[in-house]
Design an enzyme around this catalytic site. Structure first.
Site, short mmCIF file in Angstrom:
data_model
loop_
_atom_site.label_atom_id
_atom_site.label_comp_id
_atom_site.label_asym_id
_atom_site.label_seq_id
_atom_site.Cartn_x
_atom_site.Cartn_y
_atom_site.Cartn_z
N LYS A 159 0.87 -1.18 0.00
CA LYS A 159 0.00 0.00 0.00
C LYS A 159 0.91 1.22 0.00
O LYS A 159 1.81 1.34 0.83
CB LYS A 159 -0.88 0.01 1.25
CG LYS A 159 -2.05 -0.95 1.11
CD LYS A 159 -3.14 -0.64 2.11
CE LYS A 159 -4.36 -1.50 1.83
NZ LYS A 159 -4.06 -2.93 1.59
N ASP A 175 -1.43 -2.13 -4.27
CA ASP A 175 -2.85 -2.05 -3.91
C ASP A 175 -3.39 -0.67 -4.29
O ASP A 175 -2.63 0.30 -4.37
CB ASP A 175 -3.03 -2.22 -2.40
CG ASP A 175 -2.91 -3.68 -1.96
OD1 ASP A 175 -2.82 -4.57 -2.81
OD2 ASP A 175 -2.91 -3.90 -0.72
N MET A 176 -4.71 -0.59 -4.49
CA MET A 176 -5.31 0.73 -4.75
C MET A 176 -6.07 1.18 -3.51
O MET A 176 -6.89 0.44 -2.98
CB MET A 176 -6.25 0.64 -5.95
CG MET A 176 -6.75 1.99 -6.41
SD MET A 176 -5.43 3.14 -6.88
CE MET A 176 -5.11 2.64 -8.57
N GLN A 181 -10.36 -0.44 -9.54
CA GLN A 181 -11.61 -0.62 -8.79
C GLN A 181 -12.83 -0.41 -9.68
O GLN A 181 -13.01 0.68 -10.25
CB GLN A 181 -11.64 0.38 -7.62
CG GLN A 181 -10.50 0.19 -6.64
CD GLN A 181 -10.19 1.44 -5.84
OE1 GLN A 181 -10.30 2.56 -6.36
NE2 GLN A 181 -9.78 1.28 -4.60
N ARG A 217 -5.01 -6.42 -11.00
CA ARG A 217 -5.98 -7.07 -10.11
C ARG A 217 -7.25 -6.22 -10.19
O ARG A 217 -7.21 -5.02 -9.92
CB ARG A 217 -5.47 -7.09 -8.67
CG ARG A 217 -6.54 -7.62 -7.69
CD ARG A 217 -6.25 -7.24 -6.25
NE ARG A 217 -5.05 -7.86 -5.73
CZ ARG A 217 -4.31 -7.32 -4.76
NH1 ARG A 217 -4.65 -6.14 -4.25
NH2 ARG A 217 -3.23 -7.92 -4.33
N GLY A 222 -13.70 -2.52 -5.09
CA GLY A 222 -13.30 -1.26 -4.45
C GLY A 222 -14.00 -1.14 -3.11
O GLY A 222 -15.22 -1.24 -3.03
N HIS A 247 -15.23 -12.30 -4.07
CA HIS A 247 -15.87 -13.47 -3.45
C HIS A 247 -17.31 -13.56 -3.91
O HIS A 247 -18.08 -14.36 -3.40
CB HIS A 247 -15.84 -13.34 -1.92
CG HIS A 247 -14.54 -12.84 -1.39
ND1 HIS A 247 -14.30 -11.51 -1.17
CD2 HIS A 247 -13.41 -13.50 -1.08
CE1 HIS A 247 -13.06 -11.36 -0.75
NE2 HIS A 247 -12.50 -12.54 -0.68
N ARG A 304 -12.07 -2.57 7.87
CA ARG A 304 -12.64 -2.70 6.53
C ARG A 304 -13.21 -4.10 6.31
O ARG A 304 -14.27 -4.27 5.72
CB ARG A 304 -11.58 -2.39 5.47
CG ARG A 304 -11.30 -0.92 5.30
CD ARG A 304 -10.70 -0.63 3.93
NE ARG A 304 -9.47 -1.36 3.71
CZ ARG A 304 -8.28 -0.97 4.13
NH1 ARG A 304 -8.17 0.14 4.81
NH2 ARG A 304 -7.21 -1.69 3.88
C1 LIG Z 1 -7.27 -10.36 -3.14
C2 LIG Z 1 -8.03 -9.08 -2.93
C3 LIG Z 1 -7.35 -7.88 -2.94
C4 LIG Z 1 -8.04 -6.67 -2.78
N1 LIG Z 1 -7.37 -5.47 -2.92
C5 LIG Z 1 -8.08 -4.33 -2.91
C6 LIG Z 1 -7.45 -3.07 -3.19
O1 LIG Z 1 -6.25 -2.99 -3.48
N2 LIG Z 1 -8.22 -1.95 -3.14
C7 LIG Z 1 -9.57 -1.99 -2.84
O2 LIG Z 1 -10.23 -0.95 -2.85
N3 LIG Z 1 -10.17 -3.16 -2.56
C8 LIG Z 1 -9.47 -4.32 -2.57
N4 LIG Z 1 -10.10 -5.50 -2.31
C9 LIG Z 1 -11.47 -5.48 -1.70
C10 LIG Z 1 -12.54 -5.40 -2.77
O3 LIG Z 1 -12.54 -4.13 -3.35
C11 LIG Z 1 -13.91 -5.67 -2.14
O4 LIG Z 1 -14.16 -4.69 -1.19
C12 LIG Z 1 -14.04 -7.03 -1.47
O5 LIG Z 1 -13.42 -8.03 -2.22
C13 LIG Z 1 -15.53 -7.40 -1.32
O6 LIG Z 1 -16.12 -7.43 -2.58
P1 LIG Z 1 -16.55 -8.79 -3.32
O7 LIG Z 1 -16.23 -8.63 -4.77
O8 LIG Z 1 -15.96 -9.95 -2.64
O9 LIG Z 1 -18.14 -8.78 -3.23
P2 LIG Z 1 -19.12 -8.70 -1.97
O10 LIG Z 1 -20.47 -8.60 -2.57
O11 LIG Z 1 -18.71 -7.63 -1.02
O12 LIG Z 1 -18.91 -10.08 -1.24
C14 LIG Z 1 -19.44 -11.28 -1.79
C15 LIG Z 1 -19.67 -12.25 -0.65
O13 LIG Z 1 -18.41 -12.58 -0.06
C16 LIG Z 1 -18.54 -12.70 1.35
N5 LIG Z 1 -17.67 -11.70 2.00
C17 LIG Z 1 -17.09 -10.61 1.43
N6 LIG Z 1 -16.32 -9.96 2.32
C18 LIG Z 1 -16.41 -10.66 3.48
C19 LIG Z 1 -15.84 -10.51 4.78
N7 LIG Z 1 -15.00 -9.52 5.06
N8 LIG Z 1 -16.17 -11.42 5.72
C20 LIG Z 1 -17.00 -12.44 5.46
N9 LIG Z 1 -17.56 -12.64 4.26
C21 LIG Z 1 -17.28 -11.76 3.28
C22 LIG Z 1 -19.98 -12.49 1.67
O14 LIG Z 1 -20.62 -13.72 1.65
C23 LIG Z 1 -20.47 -11.64 0.52
O15 LIG Z 1 -21.83 -11.78 0.30
C24 LIG Z 1 -9.44 -6.70 -2.52
C25 LIG Z 1 -10.12 -7.91 -2.52
C26 LIG Z 1 -9.44 -9.09 -2.74
C27 LIG Z 1 -10.22 -10.37 -2.79
#
Ligand SMILES: Cc1cc2nc3c(=O)[nH]c(=O)nc-3n(C[C@H](O)[C@H](O)[C@H](O)COP(=O)(O)OP(=O)(O)OC[C@H]3O[C@@H](n4cnc5c(N)ncnc54)[C@H](O)[C@@H]3O)c2cc1C
Length: 306
Positions: A91, A125-126, A155, A176, A180, A219, A280
């Site tokens: 970061k 990372d962003m 993002q 990646r 966001g 996820h 977060r």
């Molecule tokens: C490898 C990786 C690197 C990342 N790097 C960055 C970055 O550099 N900058 C940035 O802004 N964001 C980053 N993120 C975070 C990303 O932007 C999302 O905020 C995060 O991944 C949740 O979004 P989602 O696509 O999983 O969808 P969501 O709809 O948020 O999640 C889908 C499902 O996953 C499960 N879930 C998600 N988060 C959690 C949790 N914390 N605990 C339990 N269950 C959960 C839940 O079941 C949810 O319904 C990163 C994410 C990953 C996976």
């Protein structure tokens, strides 16, 4: 997210650090390099790759930023020594971006060069939108300096991302793609869940068309399925893309991806500065209210109701 969960998210900063720490434990490998090594080794044994992040976005001075650089050196040495399948994520605020651009540039160069010497890779990372332009600028500068072992994050929530993809296309960036996590103004970011999803798909298509190596980091089952469909339609081989997930999130879905033959990388954060990262992750946990309630009961009555 249910009403109670939303209410809890708003008051998260008021929850004692010790509680945040306990319920966010599964998202963090620990505080030392040895902790990270142990977690990454176990992931590698399950056929998962890793990206190690030294937690450090709370740094407030040059010395602390240098300590983060040193921690990355230790991480590269540990990866080599232990023969781990892992790269690193950084970061830029941890490397001093909010202190001075040049300081951050020189710290990032040091990390990037050490990675290059050990045949490794650095993902930048962003962070929130106040850092996007400088982050992309620093990425371009590193590439101009000949460091091709560096990648970025874009993002889907940001309206500018599709333009950034087009502007960066000649560099064939290693990207990646994420939704966001930061709360941004509607002027610059999609707010609606479905809009973010559809922009994620749009960005992914654009990146694949431009020939970028894409790490599909989500996820969200809908996006995981779309990702699988799009890489297959593009005729990509296993080595030409990867999925990424966060440590401690949707492990069953992670195992399914590996079982189905996809490459998966897990984001493994460790370090002393765990607080903001934990907040977060908790904010995104759909069951946050239940965890906070059970932890409170546990402390009041000395039982484990989880
Ligand atoms: C490898 C990786 C690197 C990342 N790097 C960055 C970055 O550099 N900058 C940035 O802004 N964001 C980053 N993120 C975070 C990303 O932007 C999302 O905020 C995060 O991944 C949740 O979004 P989602 O696509 O999983 O969808 P969501 O709809 O948020 O999640 C889908 C499902 O996953 C499960 N879930 C998600 N988060 C959690 C949790 N914390 N605990 C339990 N269950 C959960 C839940 O079941 C949810 O319904 C990163 C994410 C990953 C996976």
């Amino acid at each position: 997210m249910a009403l109670l969960d939303r209410a809890i998210v708003r008051v998260l900063p008021a929850i004692p650090r010790s509680v945040v720490r306990r319920i966010s434990d599964s998202y963090i490998a620990g505080t030392t390099v040895a902790d990270a090594v142990q977690v990454v080794r176990a992931l590698n044994e399950q056929g998962k790759m890793a990206t190690i992040d030294v937690l450090g976005e709370e740094v407030s001075g040059r010395r602390e930023a240098l300590e983060i650089v040193q921690a990355y050196h230790d991480v590269f040495e540990a990866i080599e020594r232990e023969k781990l399948d892992s790269n690193v994520s950084v970061k830029l605020t941890g490397l001093g971006l909010s202190l001075a651009y040049e300081l951050c540039r020189s710290n990032l160069l040091r990390v990037g060069r050490h990675a290059a010497e050990s045949g490794n890779f650095v993902r930048i990372d962003m962070e929130d939108s106040t850092t996007t332009t400088e982050t992309l600028e620093l990425y371009r500068e590193l590439r101009a300096d000949g460091l091709d072992n560096v990648g970025i994050v874009l993002q889907a929530a940001l309206r500018r991302s599709i333009r950034d993809i087009r502007a960066l296309a000649p560099l064939e960036p290693n990207v990646r793609l994420v939704k966001g996590i930061y709360l941004e103004s509607p002027l610059i970011a999609y707010q609606d869940y479905e809009e973010v999803r559809s922009n994620f798909v749009r960005c992914l298509r654009e990146l694949l068309r431009a020939g970028s190596y894409v790490a599909i980091a989500t996820h969200d089952q809908f996006l995981l399925d779309e990702g699988k469909r799009l890489v297959a339609a593009q005729g990509l081989t296993r080595e030409e893309y990867e999925f990424q997930m966060l440590l401690g999130v949707r492990e069953l879905a992670a195992n399914r991806l590996v079982r189905d033959g996809h490459r998966l990388r897990i984001y493994v954060p460790f370090g002393e500065h765990w607080y903001r990262y934990s907040l977060r992750r908790l904010q995104e946990n759909p069951k946050i209210a239940r965890y906070v309630a059970s932890d409170t009961l546990n402390r009041l009555f000395g039982t484990d109701s989880r």
